[in-house]
Design a protein around this motif. Structure first.
Motif, mmCIF file in Angstrom:
data_model
loop_
_atom_site.group_PDB
_atom_site.id
_atom_site.type_symbol
_atom_site.label_atom_id
_atom_site.label_comp_id
_atom_site.label_asym_id
_atom_site.label_seq_id
_atom_site.Cartn_x
_atom_site.Cartn_y
_atom_site.Cartn_z
ATOM 1 N N PHE A 161 27.745 65.769 102.508
ATOM 2 C CA PHE A 161 27.012 65.840 103.772
ATOM 3 C C PHE A 161 27.830 65.227 104.900
ATOM 4 C CE2 PHE A 161 24.281 63.892 106.957
ATOM 5 C CZ PHE A 161 23.406 64.914 107.280
ATOM 6 N N ALA A 162 28.376 64.038 104.671
ATOM 7 C CA ALA A 162 29.144 63.359 105.718
ATOM 8 C C ALA A 162 30.374 64.173 106.126
ATOM 9 C CB ALA A 162 29.557 61.969 105.244
ATOM 10 N N GLN A 163 31.046 64.784 105.157
ATOM 11 C CA GLN A 163 32.229 65.584 105.466
ATOM 12 C C GLN A 163 31.864 66.847 106.258
ATOM 13 O OE1 GLN A 163 33.655 66.172 101.463
ATOM 14 N NE2 GLN A 163 35.139 64.493 101.607
ATOM 15 N N ASP A 164 30.932 67.627 105.717
ATOM 16 C CA ASP A 164 30.600 68.906 106.353
ATOM 17 C C ASP A 164 29.882 68.720 107.687
ATOM 18 O OD1 ASP A 164 31.794 70.466 104.467
ATOM 19 O OD2 ASP A 164 29.965 70.931 103.356
ATOM 20 N N MET A 165 28.990 67.741 107.762
ATOM 21 C CA MET A 165 28.273 67.555 109.013
ATOM 22 C C MET A 165 29.190 67.019 110.107
ATOM 23 S SD MET A 165 25.452 68.285 110.384
ATOM 24 C CE MET A 165 24.522 68.721 108.923
#
Length: 234
Positions: A61-65
């Motif tokens: 989530f942190a990477q893609d968002m």
């Protein structure tokens, strides 16, 4: 009280006495319950640093968002500087500042977790396997279940057209691209909110979803004022 053959009195046995009246039993039960609670909290990182696995929802989530936010910031900063409508400029400023701050928070988490700041290949493999995302097809799906481009993302050609479009036509195009961008990220926000292991990711995803839903409603109304329609999902 009973009397034996010698005439002395002895206490009657406490038949059916609850074991919970025994202080030792109560103490042991409390300690066992505390151990279970502490173990559960430790999994969530309450006592000491909890580090999510590289393939976890939290890291993905942190990477893609972060990637998703960066494009929103790019579009918003352009509209903030080139729109002639004060409402559009204010909206763009709010999106730019909020998502810049949120991207910084997520990048900080990835640094603490010793995780790559960006996904190594495709996107959204951290979500449920086989989940149908808007715009998915066999050509865009990678072998690991990830996709090449996240829902809502503008293409390079669309970004170039945005920069080449003069006001006031710029406003409608920005609103269309940003509305689609917000709506495209909804599935990731909901999944992060519902499945993250850390309270930090859960809370941030929930806050993002609330804020972006309100912004999407505003952008929809601004588009209607201009006689423009939202773009289809991509």
């Amino acid at each position: 009280m009973s009397t034996d053959l010698t005439g002395s009195s002895t206490p009657a046995p406490a038949a059916g006495r609850s074991p919970w009246r025994n202080p030792l039993v109560v103490t042991l039960a409390v300690l066992a319950l505390a151990a279970v609670i502490v173990a559960g909290l430790a999994v969530r990182g309450v006592f000491g640093p909890y580090v999510p696995q590289p393939d976890s929802v939290d890291v993905g989530f942190a990477q893609d968002m972060s990637v998703h936010h960066r494009q929103a910031v790019e579009m918003a900063s352009w509209a903030r500087d080139h729109s002639t409508d004060p409402r559009v400029r204010q909206l763009a400023f709010d999106i730019e500042t909020t998502q810049n701050r949120q991207a910084g928070i997520m990048q900080g988490w990835l640094g603490l977790w010793d995780a790559p700041t960006l996904p190594s290949d495709g996107h959204m493999a951290w979500m449920t396997a086989g989940m149908n995302h808007p715009g998915d097809d066999m050509a865009s799906m990678n072998a690991d279940g990830s996709i090449s481009r996240m829902p809502g993302m503008a293409t390079a050609e669309e970004l170039a057209r945005l920069r080449a479009t003069p006001p006031p036509q710029l406003d409608a195009m920005f609103l269309q691209l940003m509305l689609r961008h917000h709506e495209g990220g909804t599935s990731m926000l909901r999944y992060g909110r519902d499945h993250a292991d850390t309270s930090e990711v859960h809370n941030l995803a929930s806050q993002m979803l609330t804020a972006q839903t309100a912004e999407s409603q505003l952008m929809t109304s601004l588009l209607l004022e201009r006689g423009a329609q939202p773009l289809p999902a991509n």
